[in-house]
Write a protein that holds these residues in place. Structure first.
Motif, PDB file in Angstrom:
ATOM      1  N   PHE A  10       8.601  -0.906 -11.283  1.00  0.00           N
ATOM      2  CA  PHE A  10       9.616  -0.416 -10.351  1.00  0.00           C
ATOM      3  C   PHE A  10       9.264  -0.867  -8.941  1.00  0.00           C
ATOM      4  CE2 PHE A  10       9.853   2.503 -13.940  1.00  0.00           C
ATOM      5  CZ  PHE A  10      11.215   2.452 -14.206  1.00  0.00           C
ATOM      6  N   ALA A  11      10.103  -1.724  -8.367  1.00  0.00           N
ATOM      7  CA  ALA A  11       9.811  -2.317  -7.059  1.00  0.00           C
ATOM      8  C   ALA A  11       9.787  -1.258  -5.955  1.00  0.00           C
ATOM      9  CB  ALA A  11      10.846  -3.390  -6.727  1.00  0.00           C
ATOM     10  N   ASN A  12       8.929  -1.461  -4.994  1.00  0.00           N
ATOM     11  CA  ASN A  12       8.870  -0.659  -3.767  1.00  0.00           C
ATOM     12  C   ASN A  12       8.759   0.849  -4.006  1.00  0.00           C
ATOM     13  OD1 ASN A  12       8.933  -2.824  -1.848  1.00  0.00           O
ATOM     14  ND2 ASN A  12      11.035  -3.194  -2.524  1.00  0.00           N
ATOM     15  N   THR A  13       7.882   1.218  -4.929  1.00  0.00           N
ATOM     16  CA  THR A  13       7.611   2.638  -5.169  1.00  0.00           C
ATOM     17  C   THR A  13       6.204   3.021  -4.691  1.00  0.00           C
ATOM     18  OG1 THR A  13       7.080   2.012  -7.445  1.00  0.00           O
ATOM     19  CG2 THR A  13       9.236   3.003  -7.071  1.00  0.00           C
ATOM     20  N   ASN A  14       5.229   2.099  -4.784  1.00  0.00           N
ATOM     21  CA  ASN A  14       3.870   2.393  -4.312  1.00  0.00           C
ATOM     22  C   ASN A  14       3.697   1.903  -2.873  1.00  0.00           C
ATOM     23  OD1 ASN A  14       3.198   3.384  -6.799  1.00  0.00           O
ATOM     24  ND2 ASN A  14       2.110   1.555  -7.483  1.00  0.00           N
ATOM     25  N   ILE A  15       4.397   2.547  -1.949  1.00  0.00           N
ATOM     26  CA  ILE A  15       4.341   2.036  -0.578  1.00  0.00           C
ATOM     27  C   ILE A  15       4.194   3.155   0.440  1.00  0.00           C
ATOM     28  CG2 ILE A  15       5.602  -0.126  -0.953  1.00  0.00           C
ATOM     29  CD1 ILE A  15       8.147   1.304  -0.054  1.00  0.00           C
ATOM     30  N   SER A  16       3.649   2.804   1.590  1.00  0.00           N
ATOM     31  CA  SER A  16       3.549   3.747   2.697  1.00  0.00           C
ATOM     32  C   SER A  16       3.846   2.994   3.987  1.00  0.00           C
ATOM     33  CB  SER A  16       2.131   4.323   2.749  1.00  0.00           C
ATOM     34  OG  SER A  16       1.229   3.302   3.155  1.00  0.00           O
ATOM     35  N   GLU A  17       3.872   3.726   5.099  1.00  0.00           N
ATOM     36  CA  GLU A  17       4.151   3.118   6.409  1.00  0.00           C
ATOM     37  C   GLU A  17       3.179   1.981   6.695  1.00  0.00           C
ATOM     38  OE1 GLU A  17       3.795   6.262   5.703  1.00  0.00           O
ATOM     39  OE2 GLU A  17       5.434   7.441   6.569  1.00  0.00           O
ATOM     40  N   MET A  18       1.908   2.200   6.312  1.00  0.00           N
ATOM     41  CA  MET A  18       0.852   1.203   6.561  1.00  0.00           C
ATOM     42  C   MET A  18       1.156  -0.114   5.832  1.00  0.00           C
ATOM     43  SD  MET A  18      -2.147   0.602   7.895  1.00  0.00           S
ATOM     44  CE  MET A  18      -2.858  -1.041   7.770  1.00  0.00           C
ATOM     45  N   ASP A  19       1.568  -0.005   4.569  1.00  0.00           N
ATOM     46  CA  ASP A  19       1.831  -1.214   3.766  1.00  0.00           C
ATOM     47  C   ASP A  19       3.012  -2.004   4.321  1.00  0.00           C
ATOM     48  OD1 ASP A  19      -0.104  -0.119   2.048  1.00  0.00           O
ATOM     49  OD2 ASP A  19       1.449   1.003   0.982  1.00  0.00           O
ATOM     50  N   LEU A  20       3.912  -1.289   5.023  1.00  0.00           N
ATOM     51  CA  LEU A  20       5.080  -1.957   5.609  1.00  0.00           C
ATOM     52  C   LEU A  20       4.805  -2.375   7.045  1.00  0.00           C
ATOM     53  CD1 LEU A  20       7.837   0.507   4.313  1.00  0.00           C
ATOM     54  CD2 LEU A  20       7.190  -1.700   3.343  1.00  0.00           C
ATOM     55  N   ALA A  21       3.610  -2.056   7.548  1.00  0.00           N
ATOM     56  CA  ALA A  21       3.199  -2.400   8.910  1.00  0.00           C
ATOM     57  C   ALA A  21       4.102  -1.780   9.975  1.00  0.00           C
ATOM     58  CB  ALA A  21       3.135  -3.924   9.085  1.00  0.00           C
ATOM     59  N   LEU A  22       4.509  -0.521   9.754  1.00  0.00           N
ATOM     60  CA  LEU A  22       5.330   0.133  10.769  1.00  0.00           C
ATOM     61  C   LEU A  22       4.481   0.392  12.020  1.00  0.00           C
ATOM     62  CD1 LEU A  22       7.541   2.613   8.701  1.00  0.00           C
ATOM     63  CD2 LEU A  22       7.873   0.194   9.254  1.00  0.00           C
ATOM     64  N   PRO A  23       5.128   0.437  13.207  1.00  0.00           N
ATOM     65  CA  PRO A  23       4.361   0.603  14.451  1.00  0.00           C
ATOM     66  C   PRO A  23       3.518   1.873  14.428  1.00  0.00           C
ATOM     67  CG  PRO A  23       6.648   0.060  14.923  1.00  0.00           C
ATOM     68  CD  PRO A  23       6.565   0.304  13.444  1.00  0.00           C
ATOM     69  N   GLY A  24       2.304   1.784  14.953  1.00  0.00           N
ATOM     70  CA  GLY A  24       1.437   2.954  15.072  1.00  0.00           C
ATOM     71  C   GLY A  24       0.538   3.184  13.881  1.00  0.00           C
ATOM     72  N   THR A  25       0.743   2.459  12.811  1.00  0.00           N
ATOM     73  CA  THR A  25      -0.120   2.671  11.639  1.00  0.00           C
ATOM     74  C   THR A  25      -1.463   1.961  11.843  1.00  0.00           C
ATOM     75  OG1 THR A  25       0.951   0.790  10.559  1.00  0.00           O
ATOM     76  CG2 THR A  25       1.712   2.979   9.937  1.00  0.00           C
ATOM     77  N   LEU A  26      -2.509   2.557  11.288  1.00  0.00           N
ATOM     78  CA  LEU A  26      -3.855   1.989  11.403  1.00  0.00           C
ATOM     79  C   LEU A  26      -4.524   1.978  10.027  1.00  0.00           C
ATOM     80  CD1 LEU A  26      -5.084   3.810  14.637  1.00  0.00           C
ATOM     81  CD2 LEU A  26      -4.783   1.332  14.370  1.00  0.00           C
ATOM     82  N   PRO A  27      -5.359   0.968   9.777  1.00  0.00           N
ATOM     83  CA  PRO A  27      -6.016   0.868   8.464  1.00  0.00           C
ATOM     84  C   PRO A  27      -7.153   1.871   8.320  1.00  0.00           C
ATOM     85  CG  PRO A  27      -6.819  -0.862   9.921  1.00  0.00           C
ATOM     86  CD  PRO A  27      -5.751  -0.130  10.684  1.00  0.00           C
ATOM     87  N   ARG A  28      -7.296   2.410   7.107  1.00  0.00           N
ATOM     88  CA  ARG A  28      -8.447   3.264   6.818  1.00  0.00           C
ATOM     89  C   ARG A  28      -9.092   2.720   5.548  1.00  0.00           C
ATOM     90  NH1 ARG A  28      -8.092   9.753   6.410  1.00  0.00           N
ATOM     91  NH2 ARG A  28      -7.548   9.355   4.247  1.00  0.00           N
ATOM     92  N   PRO A  29     -10.305   2.144   5.658  1.00  0.00           N
ATOM     93  CA  PRO A  29     -10.905   1.481   4.492  1.00  0.00           C
ATOM     94  C   PRO A  29     -11.159   2.439   3.336  1.00  0.00           C
ATOM     95  CG  PRO A  29     -12.086   0.922   6.502  1.00  0.00           C
ATOM     96  CD  PRO A  29     -11.140   2.031   6.854  1.00  0.00           C
ATOM     97  N   ASN A  30     -10.951   1.938   2.159  1.00  0.00           N
ATOM     98  CA  ASN A  30     -11.141   2.691   0.923  1.00  0.00           C
ATOM     99  C   ASN A  30     -12.590   2.491   0.466  1.00  0.00           C
ATOM    100  OD1 ASN A  30     -11.263   3.449  -1.767  1.00  0.00           O
ATOM    101  ND2 ASN A  30      -9.244   2.612  -2.273  1.00  0.00           N
TER     102      ASN A  30
END
Ligand code: ADP
Ligand code: MG
Length: 293
Positions: free
Chosen positions: A31-51
């Motif tokens: 199912f396309a575009n179900t495992n996504i968040s703001e970070m994955d879409l690079a929306l403004p203000g998002t920051l990476p948090r290493p796993n």
């Protein structure tokens, strides 16, 4: 007499619960575009948090392949524009990969061969695209999936050896629970580098890189085809036509096709990823990881 030289770059998707720099679910779905968040879409203000689990599995593979492990984890930015890369850069490791100078022995046709590992580095996958006649669709499920890239030295001498190494790697990924390593789901993808040279030459020939070969059978065919193609050019005295370029395997015709001349590292304007601080690797942690292989 001509002799082939082969180097592999193996991309493997880690089987962590969440993505490498966001909390989105990391699991295969149709199912396309179900495992996504703001970070994955690079929306403004998002920051990476290493796993941390991703880093742990990367260290585990580095240990399994007898690599030297650095004291710190450090990420870099690889800058390029493509619609499947919404940030405009990929977070990867270029200066200080999680493992270097490794090696592993494999069996091939009854003989033992040592494969040398140049480095293993941790990065994030891009989104994936489906191209139709008049539109292309982007699926961000894969964007940010942890990817471990293994780069061998140019030390492989035949398509049989390359496939034996890949099969051994698949066993290691699965046994150490690093990746499900299912080629049908694109969890292992391979860039194949091939060159030929005269047996008594001291220098390796010009290499051709075949990108994203998606099955071990196709890796075999790609290498076989490239050795033949390059050898024929050399026989005809047209060896200067082997240029350093990127090609792709075309399953329909059973040949490789030219994609582009190769981009140099400098084109990607690498620099240290400023949003992720250095992460110290505690030796006790490394020992603990070693024990559970
Ligand atoms: P690049 O800078 O073009 O990416 P690298 O030196 O990083 O090249 O090598 C990328 C891959 O190509 C490695 O797997 C390496 O083993 C392989 N490789 C390098 N030189 C050759 C060669 N002359 N023939 C075949 N493979 C090669
Ligand atoms: Mg490279």
């Amino acid at each position: 007499m001509l002799e082939p030289t082969i180097g592999l770059e193996i991309h493997c998707e880690l089987n962590t619960k969440s993505k490498m720099f966001s909390g989105s679910t990391n699991s295969y779905t149709t199912f396309a575009n179900t495992n996504i968040s703001e970070m994955d879409l690079a929306l403004p203000g998002t920051l990476p948090r290493p796993n941390v689990e991703g880093i742990r599995k990367a260290i585990k593979l580095a240990l399994a392949l007898n690599c030297e492990i650095p004291n710190e984890v450090l990420f870099d930015r690889k800058n390029y524009y493509y619609p499947d890369l919404p940030k405009g850069y990929q977070i990867t490791q270029m200066h200080d990969p999680v493992g270097v100078n490794g090696s592993i022995k494999i069996d091939c046709n009854g003989t033992t061969k040592k494969i040398l590992i140049h480095d293993i580095h941790l990065e994030e996958d891009s989104a994936s695209m489906d191209h139709f006649t008049d539109v292309s669709l982007i699926n961000y499920n894969r964007a940010g999936v942890p990817l471990l890239e293994l780069v061998t030295e140019p030390c492989i001498e035949s398509p049989e050896e390359a496939v034996a190494f890949l099969e051994e790697m698949r066993r290691i990924y699965q046994y150490a629970n690093i990746s499900d390593a299912d080629t049908k789901k694109g969890q292992i993808r391979c860039d194949v580098n091939v060159s030929i040279m005269d047996v008594d030459s001291k220098e390796l020939g010009t290499k051709v890189e075949v990108k994203n070969v998606n099955s071990f059978g196709n890796v075999y065919e790609t290498i076989k085809y490239e050795i033949e193609r390059q050898s024929k050019l050399k026989d005809k005295g047209r060896y200067d036509e082997v240029v350093q370029e990127t090609r792709r395997w075309d399953e329909e015709s059973g040949t490789t096709k030219r994609m582009r001349t190769k981009a140099d590292a400098i084109d990607y304007k690498y620099f240290v990823e400023p949003n992720i601080p250095k992460y110290k690797i505690d030796q006790n942690w490394v020992e603990e990881i070693k024990k559970c292989i």
